[in-house]
Design an enzyme around this catalytic site. Structure first.
Site, PDB file in Angstrom:
ATOM      1  N   SER A 149       0.574   8.076  13.281  1.00 55.72           N
ATOM      2  CA  SER A 149       0.136   9.470  13.188  1.00 55.72           C
ATOM      3  C   SER A 149       1.280  10.297  12.611  1.00 55.72           C
ATOM      4  O   SER A 149       2.452  10.010  12.850  1.00 55.72           O
ATOM      5  CB  SER A 149      -0.259  10.016  14.565  1.00 55.72           C
ATOM      6  OG  SER A 149      -0.705  11.349  14.470  1.00 55.72           O
ATOM      7  N   ASN A 180      -5.952   2.360  10.287  1.00 60.57           N
ATOM      8  CA  ASN A 180      -6.749   2.775  11.447  1.00 60.57           C
ATOM      9  C   ASN A 180      -7.839   1.750  11.739  1.00 60.57           C
ATOM     10  O   ASN A 180      -9.029   2.038  11.629  1.00 60.57           O
ATOM     11  CB  ASN A 180      -7.378   4.159  11.212  1.00 60.57           C
ATOM     12  CG  ASN A 180      -6.370   5.274  11.395  1.00 60.57           C
ATOM     13  OD1 ASN A 180      -5.427   5.158  12.164  1.00 60.57           O
ATOM     14  ND2 ASN A 180      -6.570   6.370  10.682  1.00 60.57           N
ATOM     15  N   ASN A 238      -6.963   9.841  18.317  1.00 57.69           N
ATOM     16  CA  ASN A 238      -7.783  10.520  17.318  1.00 57.69           C
ATOM     17  C   ASN A 238      -9.031  11.127  17.932  1.00 57.69           C
ATOM     18  O   ASN A 238      -9.511  12.171  17.474  1.00 57.69           O
ATOM     19  CB  ASN A 238      -8.162   9.540  16.203  1.00 57.69           C
ATOM     20  CG  ASN A 238      -7.030   9.338  15.213  1.00 57.69           C
ATOM     21  OD1 ASN A 238      -5.866   9.502  15.561  1.00 57.69           O
ATOM     22  ND2 ASN A 238      -7.353   8.987  13.991  1.00 57.69           N
ATOM     23  N   GLY A 242       0.841  -1.201   0.000  1.00 55.17           N
ATOM     24  CA  GLY A 242       0.000   0.000   0.000  1.00 55.17           C
ATOM     25  C   GLY A 242       0.867   1.238   0.000  1.00 55.17           C
ATOM     26  O   GLY A 242       1.512   1.553   1.007  1.00 55.17           O
ATOM     27  N   LEU A 243       0.898   1.935  -1.125  1.00 53.42           N
ATOM     28  CA  LEU A 243       1.805   3.078  -1.291  1.00 53.42           C
ATOM     29  C   LEU A 243       1.025   4.374  -1.520  1.00 53.42           C
ATOM     30  O   LEU A 243       1.366   5.171  -2.391  1.00 53.42           O
ATOM     31  CB  LEU A 243       2.765   2.820  -2.455  1.00 53.42           C
ATOM     32  CG  LEU A 243       3.629   1.562  -2.330  1.00 53.42           C
ATOM     33  CD1 LEU A 243       4.442   1.340  -3.604  1.00 53.42           C
ATOM     34  CD2 LEU A 243       4.545   1.650  -1.115  1.00 53.42           C
ATOM     35  N   GLY A 244      -0.015   4.574  -0.721  1.00 52.90           N
ATOM     36  CA  GLY A 244      -0.748   5.838  -0.765  1.00 52.90           C
ATOM     37  C   GLY A 244       0.058   6.935  -0.102  1.00 52.90           C
ATOM     38  O   GLY A 244       1.284   6.827   0.049  1.00 52.90           O
ATOM     39  N   ARG A 245      -0.628   7.982   0.339  1.00 51.01           N
ATOM     40  CA  ARG A 245       0.087   9.122   0.926  1.00 51.01           C
ATOM     41  C   ARG A 245       0.938   8.720   2.124  1.00 51.01           C
ATOM     42  O   ARG A 245       2.077   9.171   2.275  1.00 51.01           O
ATOM     43  CB  ARG A 245      -0.905  10.217   1.330  1.00 51.01           C
ATOM     44  CG  ARG A 245      -1.461  11.004   0.154  1.00 51.01           C
ATOM     45  CD  ARG A 245      -2.492  12.009   0.596  1.00 51.01           C
ATOM     46  NE  ARG A 245      -3.655  11.364   1.200  1.00 51.01           N
ATOM     47  CZ  ARG A 245      -4.699  12.016   1.717  1.00 51.01           C
ATOM     48  NH1 ARG A 245      -4.707  13.335   1.721  1.00 51.01           N
ATOM     49  NH2 ARG A 245      -5.715  11.361   2.218  1.00 51.01           N
ATOM     50  N   MET A 246       0.399   7.869   2.976  1.00 49.77           N
ATOM     51  CA  MET A 246       1.150   7.448   4.154  1.00 49.77           C
ATOM     52  C   MET A 246       2.160   6.355   3.801  1.00 49.77           C
ATOM     53  O   MET A 246       3.345   6.455   4.120  1.00 49.77           O
ATOM     54  CB  MET A 246       0.194   6.945   5.238  1.00 49.77           C
ATOM     55  CG  MET A 246      -0.666   8.022   5.866  1.00 49.77           C
ATOM     56  SD  MET A 246       0.203   9.008   7.100  1.00 49.77           S
ATOM     57  CE  MET A 246       0.113   7.923   8.521  1.00 49.77           C
ATOM     58  N   LYS A 274      -4.098   4.578  19.483  1.00 52.25           N
ATOM     59  CA  LYS A 274      -4.297   5.473  18.330  1.00 52.25           C
ATOM     60  C   LYS A 274      -5.749   5.938  18.246  1.00 52.25           C
ATOM     61  O   LYS A 274      -6.032   7.092  17.886  1.00 52.25           O
ATOM     62  CB  LYS A 274      -3.897   4.742  17.040  1.00 52.25           C
ATOM     63  CG  LYS A 274      -4.124   5.552  15.747  1.00 52.25           C
ATOM     64  CD  LYS A 274      -3.373   6.869  15.758  1.00 52.25           C
ATOM     65  CE  LYS A 274      -3.198   7.465  14.371  1.00 52.25           C
ATOM     66  NZ  LYS A 274      -4.411   7.610  13.576  1.00 52.25           N
TER      67      LYS A 274
END
Length: 306
Positions: A122, A96, A178, A7-11, A174
């Site tokens: 986070s 999450n 949040n 998984g290479l999304g924004r995070m 976490k």
């Protein structure tokens, strides 16, 4: 040492970049292969184009870190990975996820000889340069094997990451983090709305925010971000008044009810997000009609006057 990132999304993408900056070996997979290839060209990580190829590229015992949306996407990848993994491998969920789901996953994977670590992450888009806050749950052996990667991802090797406890504890911490975030954001939003509402003072909200950043008891990263965007635009006329809720605020409010612990700030902040999504529209219409019913009060209509 090697680690796989799925998984290479924004995070996930930025976490892979930070690991590579630290000189660690990364094998990466993304559903969209062009994303993986581009990141490989940029950072020198090893790109693979299937989960089978991912597992083959890692020496045992393996570490596979998932950075995927919680729910079906994560579960589907776990279901595909488990038959490919070997006893002693470590599977990390950095999404999450609901902590009780993580506890159940940990038990199911342990029965197959696999280690499961739940990692609350986070830091958002700023994590690449500033580091990530990492809250991890799992067996001592599994977390110890993760340490070199946790130290590289965190703001400093000895700061910003914590082995919270057994499986489930990382996502639990976490979740509460949040929930607190919801309350802090709501307080800032309400406070600046009050400042803006006193038009006769002609307050410069950006200047107030910037001043508060230095020495004030409310200084924080959220205030830093607020000061930055207020310098550009104080009216926010083009921003729709709709705020999404990712699910963690709901889980925190539900946990408060389960424990019988009062958490009114977090719960009300969550309710305000629901209201921003139009979920208060029908209750407001009912209130207007009740006032009309008992007192003959005016009711506005969508098209104009009642």
């Amino acid at each position: 040492m090697q680690i796989a990132i799925v998984g290479l999304g924004r995070m996930g993408g930025n976490m892979a970049r930070r690991l590579r900056r630290a000189g660690l070996e990364v094998v990466a997979y993304n559903r969209n292969g062009s994303v993986t290839d581009a990141l490989a060209a940029e950072t020198g990580l090893q790109a693979v184009h299937s989960l089978e190829e991912l597992i083959q590229a890692l020496p045992a015992p393996r570490i596979v870190w998932l950075m995927l949306p919680a729910g079906d996407a994560t579960q589907q990848h776990i279901d595909q990975l488990v038959p490919l993994l070997s006893a002693g491998d470590v599977l990390v969920d950095g999404g999450n996820a609901f902590y009780k789901d993580s506890m159940a996953r940990g038990q199911a994977l342990a029965a197959q000889g696999l280690h499961f670590v739940d990692a609350g992450v986070s830091g958002g888009v700023w994590g690449l340069d500033n580091g990530y806050a990492l809250m991890v749950g799992g067996a001592d052996e599994a977390v110890q094997r993760l340490e070199p990667f946790l130290k590289a991802l965190a703001p400093a090797p000895d700061k910003g990451w914590l082995h919270c406890g057994p499986v489930g504890s990382g996502h639990f911490v976490k979740m509460v983090h949040n929930g607190i975030e919801y309350g802090m954001m709501q307080a800032f939003a309400e406070g600046f709305a009050l400042l803006k509402g006193r038009e006769d003072f002609d307050l410069d909200l950006a200047a107030v925010a910037e001043m508060w950043r230095h020495g004030s008891v409310v200084r924080s990263w959220l205030l830093d971000l607020t000061a930055d965007f207020l310098k550009q635009d104080q009216e926010l006329a083009d921003v729709a008044p709709v705020v999404a809720d990712s699910g963690e605020g709901r889980w925190t409010a539900m946990e408060a009810i389960e424990q019988g612990v009062p958490a009114p700030v977090i719960s009300l902040a969550l309710a305000m997000r629901f209201a921003s999504q139009g979920r208060n529209d029908y209750p407001a219409k009912l209130l207007a009609m009740m006032r009309k019913g008992f007192g003959g009060h005016f009711v506005a209509t969508q098209g104009g006057d009642a």
